[in-house]
Motif scaffolding. Structure first.
Motif, PDB file in Angstrom:
ATOM      1  N   THR A 190       0.521  -1.236  -0.093  1.00  0.00           N
ATOM      2  CA  THR A 190       0.061   0.145  -0.163  1.00  0.00           C
ATOM      3  C   THR A 190       1.118   1.483   0.188  1.00  0.00           C
ATOM      4  O   THR A 190       0.686   2.184  -0.486  1.00  0.00           O
ATOM      5  CB  THR A 190      -1.061  -0.446   1.396  1.00  0.00           C
ATOM      6  N   MET A 301      -3.446   4.368   3.801  1.00  0.00           N
ATOM      7  CA  MET A 301      -3.011   3.266   4.050  1.00  0.00           C
ATOM      8  C   MET A 301      -3.887   2.108   5.176  1.00  0.00           C
ATOM      9  O   MET A 301      -3.291   1.239   5.076  1.00  0.00           O
ATOM     10  CB  MET A 301      -1.815   3.020   5.385  1.00  0.00           C
ATOM     11  N   GLY A 304      -5.690   0.543   2.689  1.00  0.00           N
ATOM     12  CA  GLY A 304      -5.619  -0.671   1.545  1.00  0.00           C
ATOM     13  C   GLY A 304      -5.063  -1.709   2.956  1.00  0.00           C
ATOM     14  O   GLY A 304      -4.860  -2.849   2.028  1.00  0.00           O
ATOM     15  N   ARG A 305      -4.003  -1.170   3.599  1.00  0.00           N
ATOM     16  CA  ARG A 305      -3.183  -2.410   4.304  1.00  0.00           C
ATOM     17  C   ARG A 305      -3.936  -3.310   5.343  1.00  0.00           C
ATOM     18  O   ARG A 305      -3.778  -3.982   5.293  1.00  0.00           O
ATOM     19  CB  ARG A 305      -2.421  -1.705   5.314  1.00  0.00           C
ATOM     20  N   GLY A 453     -11.312   1.227  -4.393  1.00  0.00           N
ATOM     21  CA  GLY A 453      -9.550   0.491  -4.352  1.00  0.00           C
ATOM     22  C   GLY A 453      -9.935  -1.454  -4.587  1.00  0.00           C
ATOM     23  O   GLY A 453      -9.316  -2.937  -4.855  1.00  0.00           O
ATOM     24  N   SER A 457      -7.035  -5.001  -5.556  1.00  0.00           N
ATOM     25  CA  SER A 457      -6.580  -5.635  -4.496  1.00  0.00           C
ATOM     26  C   SER A 457      -8.251  -7.321  -5.026  1.00  0.00           C
ATOM     27  O   SER A 457      -6.621  -7.873  -4.416  1.00  0.00           O
ATOM     28  CB  SER A 457      -7.667  -5.007  -3.433  1.00  0.00           C
TER      29      SER A 457
END
Ligand code: HEM
Length: 507
Positions: A190, A301, A304-305, A453, A457
């Motif tokens: 990310t 962050m 995504g993370r 995302g 992803s």
């Protein structure tokens, strides 16, 4: 009722603070040892249903699921004055809340106060500010060059970061935490498009995880704030005690990291690993305060993370428990491998374009995300009075908590085998992936606020799962207890302790 609300609050705050040691005693010691069967919560005078919540807090997600099932999908939860919300997991309700009456159900100001570490960034705001930020993010994240970069970067991180780290664990022949490995991987993956910097968390010397831990604190405190009346957590914040102390310690850690990343990016603009979606594309600046840039960076962050790390961990947990599914995925991968020249000695790395069309792999991923949605709850606040399709009245200002975890476990939504991990439910008669409307499978949210995302992803995660599963076998260490953390993100409280073996396929 002679007591004014103000007076009630004045006596309630000290009362609740005095109650806190008892609260923690119950939560930390009692509820871990006793397995109290879930019952419909009693509504006590003054404290409402808070005692039931406290006693069941350790197993809150399952407790809420049982109560929602008994209540037919929705019920009104009441705590002390100031803590009252409608809880629902009924897709008939999520359709208007997320999609058709979206404008009437913003997140609200209280939500923003729970996640104040993310300031005025898109995750926290509604209305015009959200629309403007989403449009910018959509423009940046819709750029095919960025998406192409993200897919390639992921594939390369798997080859030069994830596989060597897993191999290192195999050679050490000791149990390790697979959740920690996937969290490191998701962090690096990310950070690169967000900052244009390789954060190197996957290296073999396992650098400290203080920044990811600080981000976890934001999510855990966000959950905690949902469970106590606002005056209580505000007082704890002022006194610097309990979970609020952890959040206060986490903030400078995140701040230092962001400053370092932005400066590194600026210094190495020409030589860095990649373009930075957030910093280079001016996603939030244009005269807007630095605070908003920082809040947005944390927000990206987390977006995504946390989600990718959680998804990969729960998926491998499911695959270890269901070897038949792991075998079926490998059978789907075998023809792709035989097209390459695999002699069985080197590790196979699947390309994102190769795994993108694979239906059963996709089904296994979505089935895991159905049962274990990385974002467990959505919270909304009604702007005007409304009647939901379940027949529940909501008044302006009412809070609504939607449990995604419970929705997956409702027979009325997913059938009698709803609690089973069964990827086949996602495969349609014609062999394609079955379409399920997002308000019924809201792991990526639904309607105008749905995840930006999602597509990239899914592409990334399919490539990761295929490659790791082809090259390694895992087993969960005997006696290891898997239970969720108390957070709005579904992470494992004790991690996922596994042993790994290198898989050699004789061809
Ligand atoms: C397993 C992967 C992912 C899952 C399950 C997921 C899930 C979600 C969910 C549930 C939301 C709605 C959150 C809310 O407003 O309460 C969301 C929003 C969002 N996600 Fe994801 N996400 C994933 C990956 C990503 C990635 C990799 C990115 C990009 C870095 C991303 C970017 C966003 C953005 C920008 C939003 C904000 C949408 C808005 O508020 O308008 N997501 N995601």
């Amino acid at each position: 009722m002679l007591l004014s609300l103000q007076f009630l609050q004045d006596i309630l705050v000290p009362f609740l603070v005095l109650l806190l040691p008892v609260y923690y005693y119950l939560v930390i010691f009692r509820s871990s040892k006793t397995n109290v069967p879930a019952r419909f919560p009693t509504d006590w005078p003054l404290v409402g249903m808070l005692p039931s919540l406290v006693v069941n807090l350790r197993r809150f997600h399952d407790y809420a699921t049982t109560v929602l099932a008994v209540a037919g999908g929705s019920f009104e939860a009441r705590g002390p004055p100031g803590l009252r919300f409608l809880m629902t997991c009924d897709p008939a309700n999520t359709r208007p809340i997320f999609v058709s009456s979206f404008g009437n159900y913003p997140k609200g100001e209280e939500f923003a106060s729970f996640f104040d570490a993310m300031g005025g960034s898109f995750f926290n705001v509604d209305g015009e500010s959200w629309r403007r930020q989403r449009a910018k993010a959509q423009r940046v994240m819709g750029d095919p060059r960025l998406l192409g970069f993200m897919a390639r970067w992921c594939r390369d991180r798997v080859e030069i970061g994830l596989l060597p780290l897993l191999m290192h664990m195999v050679e050490k022949n000791t149990p390790f935490d697979l959740q920690d490995v996937f969290t490191r991987f998701a962090f690096d993956m990310t950070a690169s498009p967000v900052f244009g910097v390789d954060t190197g968390r996957l290296s073999l010397d396992m650098p400290p995880m203080d920044v990811p831990d600080a981000m976890d604190a934001v999510m855990e405190v966000g959950f905690f704030r949902h469970t106590v009346p606002a005056p209580c957590w505000r007082l704890m914040r002022r006194l610097g005690i309990g979970p609020e102390r952890r959040l206060a310690a986490a903030q400078p850690v995140m701040r230092r990291f962001l400053t370092e990343m932005v400066e590194t990016r600026k210094k190495n603009e020409q030589t860095s690993c990649c373009r930075s979606a957030a910093v280079d594309d001016d996603m939030v600046s244009n005269g807007e305060p630095m605070e908003l840039l920082y809040a947005t960076l944390i927000n990206l962050m987390v977006a995504g993370r946390d989600t990718v790390g959680s998804t990969l961990t729960w998926l491998f947990y499911n695959l270890v428990r269901h070897p038949r599914v792991a075998d079926a995925i490998r059978r789907e991968l075998a023809p792709v491998v035989s097209r390459a020249t695999d002699d069985g000695s080197t590790m196979v790395v699947f390309e994102p374009e190769e795994t993108k069309p694979l239906v059963y792999l996709h089904a296994a991923l979505f089935e895991s995300m159905r049962l274990y949605p990385p974002v467990l709850y959505e919270r909304k606040e009604a702007l005007t009075d409304d009647v939901l399709p379940s027949g529940h009245w909501v008044r302006a200002g009412d809070k609504i908590l939607i449990s995604l975890y419970a929705m997956a476990r409702m027979e009325s939504v997913w059938g009698k085998d709803c609690a089973e991990y069964r990827p086949e439910r996602w495969v349609a008669a014609d062999g394609r992936l079955r379409h399920v409307p997002a308000h019924r499978f809201p792991s990526f949210h639904a309607g105008p606020r749905s995840c930006l995302g999602k597509d990239i992803s899914v592409v990334q995660m399919k490539c990761v799962v295929a490659t790791v599963l082809w090259n390694f076998d895992f087993e969960v260490v005997e006696g290891h207890v898997v239970e969720p953390k108390l957070s709005v993100i579904l992470q494992m409280k004790n991690g996922l302790l596994v042993r790994a073996k290198r898989r050699h396929v004789v061809r």
